[in-house]
Scaffold this motif. Structure first.
Motif, mmCIF file in Angstrom:
data_model
loop_
_atom_site.group_PDB
_atom_site.id
_atom_site.type_symbol
_atom_site.label_atom_id
_atom_site.label_comp_id
_atom_site.label_asym_id
_atom_site.label_seq_id
_atom_site.Cartn_x
_atom_site.Cartn_y
_atom_site.Cartn_z
ATOM 1 N N THR A 115 15.501 22.134 -51.338
ATOM 2 C CA THR A 115 15.462 21.760 -49.933
ATOM 3 C C THR A 115 16.117 20.387 -49.835
ATOM 4 O OG1 THR A 115 14.044 21.436 -47.984
ATOM 5 C CG2 THR A 115 13.145 20.744 -50.096
ATOM 6 N N LEU A 169 18.698 27.847 -50.619
ATOM 7 C CA LEU A 169 17.850 26.997 -49.791
ATOM 8 C C LEU A 169 16.497 27.660 -49.564
ATOM 9 C CD1 LEU A 169 17.675 24.438 -47.959
ATOM 10 C CD2 LEU A 169 18.549 25.883 -46.103
ATOM 11 N N ASP A 175 12.924 27.415 -47.441
ATOM 12 C CA ASP A 175 12.243 26.842 -46.281
ATOM 13 C C ASP A 175 10.766 26.687 -46.639
ATOM 14 O OD1 ASP A 175 10.997 26.254 -43.883
ATOM 15 O OD2 ASP A 175 12.290 27.572 -42.695
ATOM 16 N N HIS A 226 8.509 25.033 -45.096
ATOM 17 C CA HIS A 226 7.644 25.120 -43.914
ATOM 18 C C HIS A 226 7.186 26.555 -43.680
ATOM 19 C CE1 HIS A 226 5.975 24.127 -39.999
ATOM 20 N NE2 HIS A 226 6.679 25.104 -39.461
ATOM 21 N N HIS A 227 8.071 27.494 -43.983
ATOM 22 C CA HIS A 227 7.729 28.912 -43.832
ATOM 23 C C HIS A 227 7.303 29.537 -45.161
ATOM 24 C CE1 HIS A 227 10.019 28.332 -40.027
ATOM 25 N NE2 HIS A 227 9.096 29.162 -39.583
ATOM 26 N N GLU A 232 8.461 29.830 -48.154
ATOM 27 C CA GLU A 232 9.326 30.667 -48.988
ATOM 28 C C GLU A 232 9.118 30.400 -50.475
ATOM 29 O OE1 GLU A 232 13.029 31.464 -45.885
ATOM 30 O OE2 GLU A 232 13.349 30.215 -47.661
#
Length: 217
Positions: free
Chosen positions: A8, A32, A34, A36-37, A39
């Motif tokens: 990230t 990449l 994420d 926040h989600h 992954e």
């Protein structure tokens, strides 16, 4: 096959890997994540890295996380020479010394103060800020007091790793003016490290925007 790089861009350790790859001319397969989600918590990533953190690389059948292990591995395997991570035992020891100081003292102190504040709204404390100041003072006087670069007279992986960390500290408005050797070195690193704007500054800009959004709620 190219090296897969899970990352990230806001992360200083991830940016250190990007800078290292750029310095040695290594094209990686960028993946990449994420965070926040969540992954990094997906089963397919946990099979690669059960510690579910970035940065992580996969090179053939080898998976490594921890940025300082990654950058030294990449230079040893893919570097055109050993200038960034010399094979000479004393030179390498100085680089390793500085990298261990960075993760064990400086970056640890910074993370302990700022990440809980950014992501959980935990108030910053004077005690934690003093630990950062003490670490910066050591960097300024011991590592940079008589050296042009972190571990000697030439750029090494130590400068790449510290550049990602110190520029992040600077971005959070920590006052670096009491540390003239750090400010001198950082200015030189920004203009000397290959791909600094692309690999580091863009990530810092995004990180600053995220911090502003999270801390102004």
């Amino acid at each position: 096959m190219p090296v897969d790089f899970y990352y990230t861009p806001g992360s200083p350790p991830c940016r250190a890997v990007l800078l290292t790859a750029k310095a040695i001319g290594l094209e990686m397969n960028l993946k990449l994540l994420d965070l926040h989600h969540m992954e990094h918590m997906k089963p397919e990533f946990l099979k690669i890295n059960p510690n579910h953190c970035v940065p992580t690389i996969v090179d053939g059948d080898l998976a490594i996380w921890e940025s300082r292990a990654i950058i030294t591995y990449l230079v040893e395997k893919y570097g055109k020479d050993d200038s960034l991570y010399p094979s000479d035992p004393k030179k390498r020891a100085k680089i390793n010394h500085s990298l261990y100081f960075e993760i064990g003292t400086l970056y640890s102190a910074f993370s302990d103060q700022y990440y809980p504040w950014i992501f959980a709204g935990v108030p910053k404390t004077d005690e934690k800020e003093k630990k950062i100041a003490d670490a910066l003072s050591l960097l300024d006087t011991h590592f940079l007091g008589s050296n042009a670069w972190i571990a000697g007279d030439s750029i090494s992986v130590a400068d790449i790793s510290f550049a990602a960390s110190i520029s992040t500290i600077e971005a959070l408005n920590v006052d670096l003016s009491p540390y003239p050797n750090i400010t001198r070195w950082l200015s030189k690193a920004k203009s000397s490290l290959v791909g600094y704007q692309e690999c580091n500054q863009k990530g810092i800009d995004g990180f600053k925007a995220m911090v502003a959004a999270l801390t102004q709620k």
